[in-house]
Motif scaffolding. Structure first.
Motif, PDB file in Angstrom:
ATOM      1  N   PRO A 229     -73.702   3.888 -10.429  1.00 17.47           N
ATOM      2  CA  PRO A 229     -75.148   3.955 -10.909  1.00 17.47           C
ATOM      3  C   PRO A 229     -75.585   5.245 -11.413  1.00 17.47           C
ATOM      4  N   LEU A 230     -75.368   6.498 -10.756  1.00 17.89           N
ATOM      5  CA  LEU A 230     -75.815   7.507 -10.889  1.00 17.89           C
ATOM      6  C   LEU A 230     -75.206   8.236 -12.233  1.00 17.89           C
ATOM      7  N   ALA A 231     -74.008   7.917 -12.565  1.00 16.89           N
ATOM      8  CA  ALA A 231     -73.313   8.139 -13.946  1.00 16.89           C
ATOM      9  C   ALA A 231     -74.095   7.386 -14.940  1.00 16.89           C
ATOM     10  N   SER A 232     -74.464   6.093 -14.855  1.00 18.90           N
ATOM     11  CA  SER A 232     -75.337   5.336 -15.898  1.00 18.90           C
ATOM     12  C   SER A 232     -76.497   5.944 -15.928  1.00 18.90           C
ATOM     13  N   LEU A 233     -77.090   6.382 -14.716  1.00 18.44           N
ATOM     14  CA  LEU A 233     -78.671   6.817 -14.958  1.00 18.44           C
ATOM     15  C   LEU A 233     -78.660   8.208 -15.535  1.00 18.44           C
ATOM     16  N   LEU A 234     -77.731   8.981 -15.587  1.00 19.81           N
ATOM     17  CA  LEU A 234     -77.590  10.283 -16.224  1.00 19.81           C
ATOM     18  C   LEU A 234     -77.476  10.043 -17.578  1.00 19.81           C
TER      19      LEU A 234
END
Length: 332
Positions: A229-234
């Protein structure tokens, strides 16, 4: 102090852990210059790990968990502190390798202590605890990196958790338009009460498919989730947006590309509350008692629990079935 007092003791038998409230003696406590009569503590993710057989943060048993505590000095070998002084202790090795806050008395190194700032009560300090401190540190780091309300929407992931719930309230107080991401559809009203201007499903942040770059949505984000989810958020950050990350609930791997960083100038800010320098630590607590003091602190309390309730409550940390903060009251 009394000859004996109560503490939650975690003991290991083979591969199993037993949690029991027991009577212990001052001589059972570890070394430290300051003895604190503990008034309040709280429940954090690390506290759940300390009480879990596979938590992998406690090495030696028996052990007393609790990474937060607030109380009054009972005795001190350090001239900076005297009996009756109200103090806060969070982070460092407390509740990890040094006996923690789930005890009516705790002995700690003087260098870990933050004097309770004027404008904040001991109870309020533990409603905030490490989660609130981490949220405030995240807001400060984002603002130091250029964030202003006019930049656009700030996303908070894991919004119903301790860090997320406090972060929403702090951002709202500072005048930001806050979007709260959650997997709990039923908690929209709760999140709006805290200050979220909009509540979105976490699938809008990560739907199971990763892109190297995505539509620009967020001026900044406070992330307590990590992982994919953090990778997608970035990939969704606006040009020169910043993400303050402090958690790993969705995993420790970050399968991102360099594109958000070199094509959009995105900043990934690591938030460490454990070894945060004391000067900055005191500054954050002063802000939580000052310009960041929340009017709705009591709204953040999901439950106020006694020491005797912890053997049942700590294993439930991983079930994610509560909102906000669990306050531990050791005053009786």
């Amino acid at each position: 102090m009394t000859n004996t007092f109560k503490a939650l003791v975690v003991e290991k038998e083979n591969e199993n852990l037993n949690l029991n409230v027991k009577e212990i003696e001052p001589s059972d406590l570890p070394e430290g210059e300051v003895l604190v009569k503990v008034k309040y503590s709280g429940i954090n993710y690390k506290d759940g790990l300390a009480a879990h057989p596979n938590g992998n943060i406690v090495k030696d048993y028996p052990f007393i968990p609790g990474i937060d505590l607030a109380g009054e000095v009972a005795d001190s070998k350090d001239d900076r502190y005297k009996a009756g002084d109200p103090v806060i202790v969070t982070s460092y090795e407390l509740g990890v390798s040094h006996f923690g806050g789930y005890s009516e008395y705790a002995r700690v190194p003087a260098k870990w202590i933050v004097p309770l700032p004027e404008g904040l009560s001991l109870k309020e300090s533990m409603i905030l605890g490490t989660a609130g401190f981490t949220a405030a540190l995240s807001v400060q780091r984002l603002e130091e990196n250029g964030l202003k309300p006019e930049n656009g929407t700030v996303l908070v992931t894991g919004a119903t958790g301790g860090v997320g719930s406090v972060a929403i309230s702090l951002l709202k107080k500072k005048g930001y338009h806050v979007a709260a991401s959650t997997g709990k559809d039923s908690e929209k009203d709760y999140l709006q009460q805290l200050g979220a201007a909009e509540v979105i499903d976490r699938k809008e942040v990560y739907n199971g498919k990763l892109k190297k770059l995505d539509k620009q949505k967020w001026a900044a984000a406070i992330d307590a989730v990590g992982g994919e989810p953090l990778a997608s958020l970035l990939a969704q950050m606006k040009y020169r947006g910043s993400v303050a990350v402090s958690g790993m609930a969705a995993g420790v791997e970050l399968p991102s590309s360099v594109f958000p960083f070199i094509l959009r100038g995105v900043s990934l800010l690591g938030i460490d509350s454990v070894y945060c320098p004391m000067e900055e630590r005191e500054q954050i607590w002063q802000r939580l008692a000052g310009d960041l003091k929340l009017d709705n602190l009591e709204d953040l309390v999901y439950k106020e629990a006694a020491l005797e309730e912890l053997p049942e409550l700590l294993p439930a940390v991983f079930e994610s079935n509560h909102l906000g903060r669990v306050l531990v009251n050791l005053e009786g």
